[in-house]
Design a protein around this motif. Structure first.
Motif, mmCIF file in Angstrom:
data_model
loop_
_atom_site.group_PDB
_atom_site.id
_atom_site.type_symbol
_atom_site.label_atom_id
_atom_site.label_comp_id
_atom_site.label_asym_id
_atom_site.label_seq_id
_atom_site.Cartn_x
_atom_site.Cartn_y
_atom_site.Cartn_z
ATOM 1 N N CYS A 113 0.932 -1.205 -0.152
ATOM 2 C CA CYS A 113 0.061 0.068 0.112
ATOM 3 C C CYS A 113 0.882 1.161 0.218
ATOM 4 O O CYS A 113 0.426 2.293 -0.369
ATOM 5 C CB CYS A 113 -1.099 -0.060 1.006
ATOM 6 N N TRP A 114 2.170 1.341 0.661
ATOM 7 C CA TRP A 114 2.957 2.068 0.705
ATOM 8 C C TRP A 114 3.442 2.313 -0.723
ATOM 9 O O TRP A 114 3.706 3.505 -1.190
ATOM 10 C CB TRP A 114 3.854 2.293 1.696
ATOM 11 N N ILE A 115 3.778 1.347 -1.528
ATOM 12 C CA ILE A 115 4.515 1.620 -2.518
ATOM 13 C C ILE A 115 3.463 2.201 -3.482
ATOM 14 O O ILE A 115 3.844 2.970 -4.655
ATOM 15 C CB ILE A 115 5.092 0.107 -2.992
ATOM 16 N N ARG A 116 2.355 1.524 -3.506
ATOM 17 C CA ARG A 116 1.294 2.083 -4.519
ATOM 18 C C ARG A 116 0.891 3.407 -4.194
ATOM 19 O O ARG A 116 0.705 4.340 -5.357
ATOM 20 C CB ARG A 116 0.009 1.282 -4.143
ATOM 21 N N ASP A 117 0.738 3.868 -2.912
ATOM 22 C CA ASP A 117 0.209 5.395 -2.722
ATOM 23 C C ASP A 117 1.447 6.287 -2.549
ATOM 24 O O ASP A 117 1.213 7.707 -2.829
ATOM 25 C CB ASP A 117 -0.569 5.340 -1.521
ATOM 26 N N PHE A 118 2.651 5.905 -2.225
ATOM 27 C CA PHE A 118 3.576 6.929 -1.806
ATOM 28 C C PHE A 118 4.947 6.449 -2.648
ATOM 29 O O PHE A 118 6.012 6.607 -1.772
ATOM 30 C CB PHE A 118 3.932 6.970 -0.558
ATOM 31 N N ARG A 119 4.929 6.004 -3.857
ATOM 32 C CA ARG A 119 6.373 5.405 -4.502
ATOM 33 C C ARG A 119 7.144 6.581 -4.529
ATOM 34 O O ARG A 119 8.471 6.150 -4.122
ATOM 35 C CB ARG A 119 5.963 4.984 -5.761
ATOM 36 N N ASP A 120 6.965 7.585 -4.859
ATOM 37 C CA ASP A 120 7.939 8.675 -5.045
ATOM 38 C C ASP A 120 8.559 8.984 -3.692
ATOM 39 O O ASP A 120 9.853 9.518 -3.779
ATOM 40 C CB ASP A 120 7.346 10.030 -5.629
ATOM 41 N N ASP A 121 8.050 9.085 -2.698
ATOM 42 C CA ASP A 121 8.395 9.366 -1.342
ATOM 43 C C ASP A 121 9.633 8.068 -1.121
ATOM 44 O O ASP A 121 10.603 8.323 -0.277
ATOM 45 C CB ASP A 121 7.427 9.414 -0.350
ATOM 46 N N LEU A 122 9.251 6.882 -1.295
ATOM 47 C CA LEU A 122 9.970 5.885 -0.913
ATOM 48 C C LEU A 122 11.372 5.987 -1.839
ATOM 49 O O LEU A 122 12.468 5.590 -1.324
ATOM 50 C CB LEU A 122 9.076 4.380 -1.255
ATOM 51 N N VAL A 123 11.099 6.270 -2.997
ATOM 52 C CA VAL A 123 12.279 6.295 -4.012
ATOM 53 C C VAL A 123 13.196 7.584 -3.569
ATOM 54 O O VAL A 123 14.297 7.325 -3.357
ATOM 55 C CB VAL A 123 12.010 6.789 -5.305
ATOM 56 N N ASP A 142 6.350 -9.699 -4.629
ATOM 57 C CA ASP A 142 5.431 -8.945 -5.359
ATOM 58 C C ASP A 142 5.631 -7.362 -4.890
ATOM 59 O O ASP A 142 5.686 -6.518 -5.830
ATOM 60 C CB ASP A 142 4.036 -9.088 -4.672
ATOM 61 N N GLU A 143 6.361 -6.982 -3.638
ATOM 62 C CA GLU A 143 6.706 -5.566 -3.431
ATOM 63 C C GLU A 143 8.003 -4.846 -4.302
ATOM 64 O O GLU A 143 7.757 -3.993 -4.904
ATOM 65 C CB GLU A 143 7.124 -5.512 -1.968
ATOM 66 N N VAL A 144 9.005 -5.801 -4.455
ATOM 67 C CA VAL A 144 10.058 -5.276 -5.177
ATOM 68 C C VAL A 144 9.852 -5.217 -6.781
ATOM 69 O O VAL A 144 10.114 -4.384 -7.409
ATOM 70 C CB VAL A 144 11.251 -6.379 -5.199
ATOM 71 N N ARG A 145 8.804 -6.262 -7.200
ATOM 72 C CA ARG A 145 8.301 -6.089 -8.518
ATOM 73 C C ARG A 145 7.413 -4.687 -8.744
ATOM 74 O O ARG A 145 7.654 -4.003 -9.633
ATOM 75 C CB ARG A 145 7.371 -7.175 -8.799
ATOM 76 N N GLN A 146 6.378 -4.662 -7.846
ATOM 77 C CA GLN A 146 5.828 -3.429 -7.769
ATOM 78 C C GLN A 146 6.573 -1.910 -7.789
ATOM 79 O O GLN A 146 6.408 -1.126 -8.502
ATOM 80 C CB GLN A 146 4.648 -3.287 -6.497
ATOM 81 N N PHE A 147 7.520 -1.917 -6.855
ATOM 82 C CA PHE A 147 8.517 -0.994 -6.555
ATOM 83 C C PHE A 147 9.368 -0.582 -7.901
ATOM 84 O O PHE A 147 9.336 0.532 -8.191
ATOM 85 C CB PHE A 147 9.246 -1.150 -5.478
ATOM 86 N N SER A 148 9.692 -1.523 -8.609
ATOM 87 C CA SER A 148 10.759 -1.540 -9.637
ATOM 88 C C SER A 148 10.015 -1.180 -10.876
ATOM 89 O O SER A 148 10.647 -0.859 -11.897
ATOM 90 C CB SER A 148 11.653 -2.481 -9.696
ATOM 91 N N GLY A 149 8.886 -1.964 -11.065
ATOM 92 C CA GLY A 149 8.252 -1.925 -12.493
ATOM 93 C C GLY A 149 8.759 -2.993 -13.186
ATOM 94 O O GLY A 149 8.437 -3.242 -14.278
ATOM 95 N N GLU A 150 9.682 -4.016 -12.690
ATOM 96 C CA GLU A 150 10.249 -5.040 -13.483
ATOM 97 C C GLU A 150 9.556 -6.445 -13.011
ATOM 98 O O GLU A 150 9.126 -6.603 -11.757
ATOM 99 C CB GLU A 150 11.668 -5.336 -13.065
#
Length: 311
Positions: free
Chosen positions: A148-158, A172-180
């Motif tokens: 949920c944090w990756i989905r809604d606040f990805r730029d903040d995480l980056v 699933d989280e690393v795929r979601q975060f990276s787009g790979e």
């Protein structure tokens, strides 16, 4: 050495297959500190409501946790209700009540702001950033996050990644975060964002460490049965970072050894129900299982390669 953890302390209602719902002590920081307390004296920053039991505070203190940063506020403690599928892998979140956690704004005590090891539990990325702003001198930073944090606040995480020494995520989280889609490619994309190392948690299949120093595979400790997988990832992180704090070494080889210790601690977690089950795990138990784990994964490289020579 010093270990600081910022995250959630909660009450969980757990439904396991064929069993009625049971409320137990929970929260990412609770699991992390309970596991870490076997090797270190973790300092905890979190918030609970005025309904939080003093007996549960006493349990944390008995585990060696410094609770001076545990704030009590008027209202109810964060609660989560989850129901596991029959395979004990999938689960459904039935209810989440944030209570006082909704207004959580972590304040690090002045004399805690230069920890050797800092763990940022899976709270909102802006709060993780707030902690990093207060603990700028942390020598080693571990960070956990969720979908949920990756989905809604990805730029903040980056933006946080250049401050992170070890990122804890699942497949699933690393795929979601990276787009790979490929997990290894995904982890390398996260390294490009600035994180120094990524550990991908793969549940019953163990974990994969990806860093500029290379890749390491850590199989799960083999068990005959799993009772409750809740908290396994946080126990994994807790023992990993407590080991690094204990040995005073943050090099690549030490991180690999630390993740092996985390893997072993995670195996104890899933054999019990709730954080209190870890109170029965002593350092000799951890050492004995760690020794067996090392025997399971050890291969004589020279002998292996010599058997592949031809001619």
């Amino acid at each position: 050495m010093s270990l600081l953890c910022v995250g959630s302390v909660a009450y969980d209602v757990i439904e396991l297959p064929g069993r009625p719902p049971v409320e137990v002590l929970g929260g990412s920081a609770t699991w992390f500190c309970t596991a870490a307390g076997l090797l270190a004296q973790p300092r905890l920053v979190a918030v609970v409501g005025d309904d939080f039991s003093e007996d549960d505070v006493h349990f944390l203190r008995q585990r060696g946790v410094d609770t001076a940063g545990l704030a009590r506020r008027p209202g109810t403690t964060f609660r989560w209700h989850g129901r596991y599928h029959d395979d004990l892998i999938g689960r459904d979140s039935l209810r989440t009540e944030l209570g006082v956690f909704a207004e959580f704004s972590p304040v690090i005590p002045a004399d805690w702001r230069s920890p050797d090891v800092l763990f940022l539990g899976n709270i909102k990325p802006d709060l993780q950033g707030l902690v990093l702003a207060q603990a700028r001198d942390a020598r080693f930073v571990g960070l956990d996050t969720i979908e949920c944090w990756i989905r809604d606040f990805r730029d903040d995480l980056v933006r946080l990644m250049p401050r992170v020494d070890l990122l804890f995520v699942n497949d699933d989280e690393v795929r979601q975060f990276s787009g790979e889609r490929n997990v290894l490619v995904a982890a390398r994309r996260v390294l490009e964002m600035g994180a120094r190392a990524v550990v991908v948690k793969r549940g019953e299949h163990g974990a994969v460490l990806v860093s500029p120093a290379g890749m390491a595979l850590l199989p799960a400790y083999p068990l005959d049965a799993v009772v409750d997988p809740t908290g396994a990832g946080d126990c994994f992180a807790g023992a990993t970072l407590a080991y690094l704090d204990h040995v005073r070494d943050f090099g690549p080889d030490a991180i690999r050894r630390a993740l092996a210790v985390g893997t072993v601690m995670g195996s104890f977690c899933v054999q019990g129900f709730g954080p209190r089950s870890l109170a029965d795990v002593r350092l000799p138990d951890l050492r004995d299982r760690a020794r067996r784990y090392a025997e399971f994964v050890a291969i004589d490289r020279d002998a292996l390669l010599s058997g592949l020579e031809i001619g």
